[in-house]
Design a protein around this motif. Structure first.
Motif, mmCIF file in Angstrom:
data_model
loop_
_atom_site.group_PDB
_atom_site.id
_atom_site.type_symbol
_atom_site.label_atom_id
_atom_site.label_comp_id
_atom_site.label_asym_id
_atom_site.label_seq_id
_atom_site.Cartn_x
_atom_site.Cartn_y
_atom_site.Cartn_z
ATOM 1 N N TRP A 197 -9.139 -22.619 -9.001
ATOM 2 C CA TRP A 197 -8.661 -22.041 -10.253
ATOM 3 C C TRP A 197 -7.134 -21.990 -10.336
ATOM 4 C CZ3 TRP A 197 -10.120 -21.610 -14.975
ATOM 5 C CH2 TRP A 197 -11.476 -21.631 -15.276
ATOM 6 N N THR A 198 -6.486 -21.850 -9.211
ATOM 7 C CA THR A 198 -5.022 -21.895 -9.209
ATOM 8 C C THR A 198 -4.543 -23.259 -9.698
ATOM 9 O OG1 THR A 198 -4.876 -20.288 -7.400
ATOM 10 C CG2 THR A 198 -2.956 -21.685 -7.779
ATOM 11 N N GLU A 199 -5.221 -24.319 -9.251
ATOM 12 C CA GLU A 199 -4.869 -25.669 -9.678
ATOM 13 C C GLU A 199 -5.204 -25.900 -11.155
ATOM 14 O OE1 GLU A 199 -3.401 -29.527 -9.548
ATOM 15 O OE2 GLU A 199 -3.183 -27.895 -8.080
ATOM 16 N N ILE A 200 -6.369 -25.402 -11.587
ATOM 17 C CA ILE A 200 -6.731 -25.531 -13.000
ATOM 18 C C ILE A 200 -5.683 -24.837 -13.875
ATOM 19 C CG2 ILE A 200 -8.390 -24.830 -14.778
ATOM 20 C CD1 ILE A 200 -10.618 -25.194 -12.701
ATOM 21 N N GLY A 201 -5.283 -23.637 -13.464
ATOM 22 C CA GLY A 201 -4.296 -22.877 -14.222
ATOM 23 C C GLY A 201 -2.978 -23.622 -14.370
ATOM 24 N N LYS A 202 -2.532 -24.250 -13.277
ATOM 25 C CA LYS A 202 -1.278 -25.014 -13.310
ATOM 26 C C LYS A 202 -1.364 -26.164 -14.306
ATOM 27 C CE LYS A 202 0.132 -24.172 -8.487
ATOM 28 N NZ LYS A 202 0.312 -24.831 -7.158
ATOM 29 N N ARG A 203 -2.509 -26.830 -14.324
ATOM 30 C CA ARG A 203 -2.655 -28.033 -15.149
ATOM 31 C C ARG A 203 -2.771 -27.728 -16.643
ATOM 32 N NH1 ARG A 203 -5.378 -33.015 -12.053
ATOM 33 N NH2 ARG A 203 -4.701 -32.527 -9.936
ATOM 34 N N ILE A 204 -3.373 -26.592 -16.979
ATOM 35 C CA ILE A 204 -3.567 -26.291 -18.399
ATOM 36 C C ILE A 204 -2.552 -25.265 -18.916
ATOM 37 C CG2 ILE A 204 -6.018 -26.842 -18.227
ATOM 38 C CD1 ILE A 204 -6.639 -23.877 -18.332
ATOM 39 N N GLY A 205 -1.667 -24.788 -18.027
ATOM 40 C CA GLY A 205 -0.621 -23.871 -18.452
ATOM 41 C C GLY A 205 -1.084 -22.444 -18.680
ATOM 42 N N TYR A 206 -2.076 -22.006 -17.903
ATOM 43 C CA TYR A 206 -2.585 -20.641 -18.014
ATOM 44 C C TYR A 206 -2.321 -19.858 -16.727
ATOM 45 C CZ TYR A 206 -5.221 -20.890 -22.402
ATOM 46 O OH TYR A 206 -5.570 -20.962 -23.718
ATOM 47 N N GLU A 207 -2.060 -18.579 -16.879
ATOM 48 C CA GLU A 207 -1.964 -17.681 -15.724
ATOM 49 C C GLU A 207 -3.383 -17.283 -15.333
ATOM 50 O OE1 GLU A 207 -0.519 -13.108 -14.769
ATOM 51 O OE2 GLU A 207 0.444 -14.225 -16.390
ATOM 52 N N ILE A 208 -3.673 -17.306 -14.050
ATOM 53 C CA ILE A 208 -5.009 -16.937 -13.566
ATOM 54 C C ILE A 208 -4.967 -15.515 -13.014
ATOM 55 C CG2 ILE A 208 -6.913 -17.539 -12.046
ATOM 56 C CD1 ILE A 208 -6.245 -19.626 -14.219
ATOM 57 N N GLU A 209 -5.808 -14.661 -13.564
ATOM 58 C CA GLU A 209 -5.892 -13.260 -13.136
ATOM 59 C C GLU A 209 -7.252 -13.049 -12.462
ATOM 60 O OE1 GLU A 209 -4.718 -9.957 -15.902
ATOM 61 O OE2 GLU A 209 -6.837 -9.430 -15.651
ATOM 62 N N PHE A 210 -7.240 -12.820 -11.153
ATOM 63 C CA PHE A 210 -8.485 -12.625 -10.418
ATOM 64 C C PHE A 210 -8.866 -11.148 -10.398
ATOM 65 C CE2 PHE A 210 -6.830 -16.594 -8.536
ATOM 66 C CZ PHE A 210 -7.933 -17.412 -8.729
ATOM 67 N N ASN A 211 -10.145 -10.886 -10.671
ATOM 68 C CA ASN A 211 -10.692 -9.530 -10.642
ATOM 69 C C ASN A 211 -11.867 -9.504 -9.671
ATOM 70 O OD1 ASN A 211 -9.409 -8.000 -13.187
ATOM 71 N ND2 ASN A 211 -9.752 -10.145 -13.719
ATOM 72 N N THR A 212 -11.800 -8.666 -8.644
ATOM 73 C CA THR A 212 -12.869 -8.625 -7.639
ATOM 74 C C THR A 212 -13.858 -7.491 -7.924
ATOM 75 O OG1 THR A 212 -11.509 -7.259 -6.173
ATOM 76 C CG2 THR A 212 -11.423 -9.637 -5.854
ATOM 77 N N ALA A 213 -15.121 -7.773 -7.619
ATOM 78 C CA ALA A 213 -16.194 -6.784 -7.763
ATOM 79 C C ALA A 213 -17.382 -7.262 -6.948
ATOM 80 C CB ALA A 213 -16.587 -6.632 -9.230
ATOM 81 N N GLU A 214 -18.343 -6.365 -6.722
ATOM 82 C CA GLU A 214 -19.569 -6.776 -6.049
ATOM 83 C C GLU A 214 -20.219 -7.887 -6.869
ATOM 84 O OE1 GLU A 214 -20.555 -5.888 -3.232
ATOM 85 O OE2 GLU A 214 -19.674 -3.933 -2.776
ATOM 86 N N PHE A 215 -20.828 -8.837 -6.184
ATOM 87 C CA PHE A 215 -21.428 -9.970 -6.893
ATOM 88 C C PHE A 215 -22.401 -9.514 -7.969
ATOM 89 C CE2 PHE A 215 -24.738 -13.130 -7.551
ATOM 90 C CZ PHE A 215 -23.983 -14.255 -7.858
ATOM 91 N N SER A 216 -23.190 -8.497 -7.671
ATOM 92 C CA SER A 216 -24.218 -8.040 -8.619
ATOM 93 C C SER A 216 -23.633 -7.494 -9.912
ATOM 94 C CB SER A 216 -25.100 -6.969 -7.967
ATOM 95 O OG SER A 216 -24.315 -5.865 -7.554
ATOM 96 N N GLY A 217 -22.338 -7.159 -9.905
ATOM 97 C CA GLY A 217 -21.717 -6.602 -11.100
ATOM 98 C C GLY A 217 -20.931 -7.611 -11.914
ATOM 99 N N LEU A 218 -20.796 -8.834 -11.423
ATOM 100 C CA LEU A 218 -19.934 -9.819 -12.087
ATOM 101 C C LEU A 218 -20.449 -10.243 -13.461
ATOM 102 C CD1 LEU A 218 -18.923 -12.073 -9.048
ATOM 103 C CD2 LEU A 218 -17.497 -10.408 -10.263
ATOM 104 N N PHE A 219 -21.746 -10.470 -13.592
ATOM 105 C CA PHE A 219 -22.269 -10.882 -14.895
ATOM 106 C C PHE A 219 -22.168 -9.746 -15.919
ATOM 107 C CE2 PHE A 219 -24.108 -14.486 -12.633
ATOM 108 C CZ PHE A 219 -23.956 -15.499 -13.575
ATOM 109 N N GLY A 220 -22.276 -8.509 -15.458
ATOM 110 C CA GLY A 220 -22.087 -7.368 -16.353
ATOM 111 C C GLY A 220 -20.663 -7.323 -16.883
#
Length: 265
Positions: free
Chosen positions: A66-89
């Motif tokens: 995602w860091t590479e994708i962000g560089k190529r399309i000109g977007y800042e990537i903001e990572f948010n961590t959580a338990e896997f079971s809560g990610l879709f919520g």
């Protein structure tokens, strides 16, 4: 009507406060749009895909992609961590824009979410205690207990297979915890990604082995909520992933973490 001085001051203060609140809210939204931010949800607990390194920073294959994708399309990537079971919520309530955590493109998920082209190709793998050669397939799990990540496609895969409720499915938030329980003979098997299984068996030093060949092929991508804005945005992500595959960048990132290319069929 004649208002006294004290009342005039009070009313003025209230109006000023309301203007400031509206102004701040408006500016905040504009800044967010101007920054071109993509909010990525990830567990940070699934090495080497996504984990906290020795410096306490988020690291891994997903982060590099995602860091590479962000560089190529000109977007800042903001990572948010959580338990896997809560990610879709978090995704459904607009707290994040997508998930980067080896999300498999199942038919059920494709009905609900938009996915760009897959960036990882793998297989669902059984993991058993060393010396256990009895569990090689889904059929062998009948009458046995198996650990899976809560809310994962592995849980969905086994539940769809187990129509007669013959398998004891135990859910975990932590992959490492499930591996320990297999090694200690608390459960009979675990299901996860084949590559993650190989790496974590090696790193853990636990008495474990793969249970046969992968039981199901997997294609992993990034889920986005279905709407017109995302339909257009995914075209950009598609193009970028394809370019990264063609110029060898995806393979390079894969080799960095796995010493093998997991980004091509």
């Amino acid at each position: 009507m004649i208002l006294n001085k004290k009342r005039i001051i009070t009313i003025s203060a209230v109006i000023l406060a309301m203007v400031l609140i509206v102004g701040c809210s408006s500016n905040s939204s504009v800044i967010s749009e101007d920054r071109n931010v993509i909010r990525i949800g990830t567990s940070g607990g699934y090495p080497p895909f996504t984990f906290m390194n020795e410096k306490g920073a988020l690291d891994g294959f997903e982060i590099d992609v995602w860091t590479e994708i962000g560089k190529r399309i000109g977007y800042e990537i903001e990572f948010n961590t959580a338990e896997f079971s809560g990610l879709f919520g978090m995704l459904d309530t607009d707290k994040i824009d997508t998930i980067s955590n080896q999300i498999t493109m199942t038919e059920q998920r494709k009905e609900r979410y938009l996915f760009p082209t897959p960036y990882v190709f793998s297989g669902a793998q059984l993991i058993v205690q060393k010396g256990n050669n009895e569990i090689q397939s889904l059929e062998d799990l009948k009458g046995k207990s198996i650990g899976v990540s809560l809310g994962s496609n592995y849980e969905e895969l086994i539940r769809n297979f187990d129509v007669n409720n013959e398998i004891n499915i135990i859910t975990y938030e932590d992959f490492g915890g499930s591996l320990q329980d297999v090694a200690l003979n608390r459960i009979d098997a675990v299901m996860n990604d084949k590559l993650a299984a190989i790496i974590n068996i090696d790193r853990s030093g636990l008495d474990l082995q793969l249970g046969g060949d992968p039981v199901h092929p997997l294609e992993n991508s990034f889920p986005f909520v279905k709407n017109e804005k995302n339909e257009e945005f995914i075209k950009t992500i598609d193009k970028t992933i394809n370019e990264m595959r063609e110029d060898g960048t995806l393979q390079e990132i894969s080799n960095k973490w796995f010493n093998v290319d997991i980004t091509s069929k």
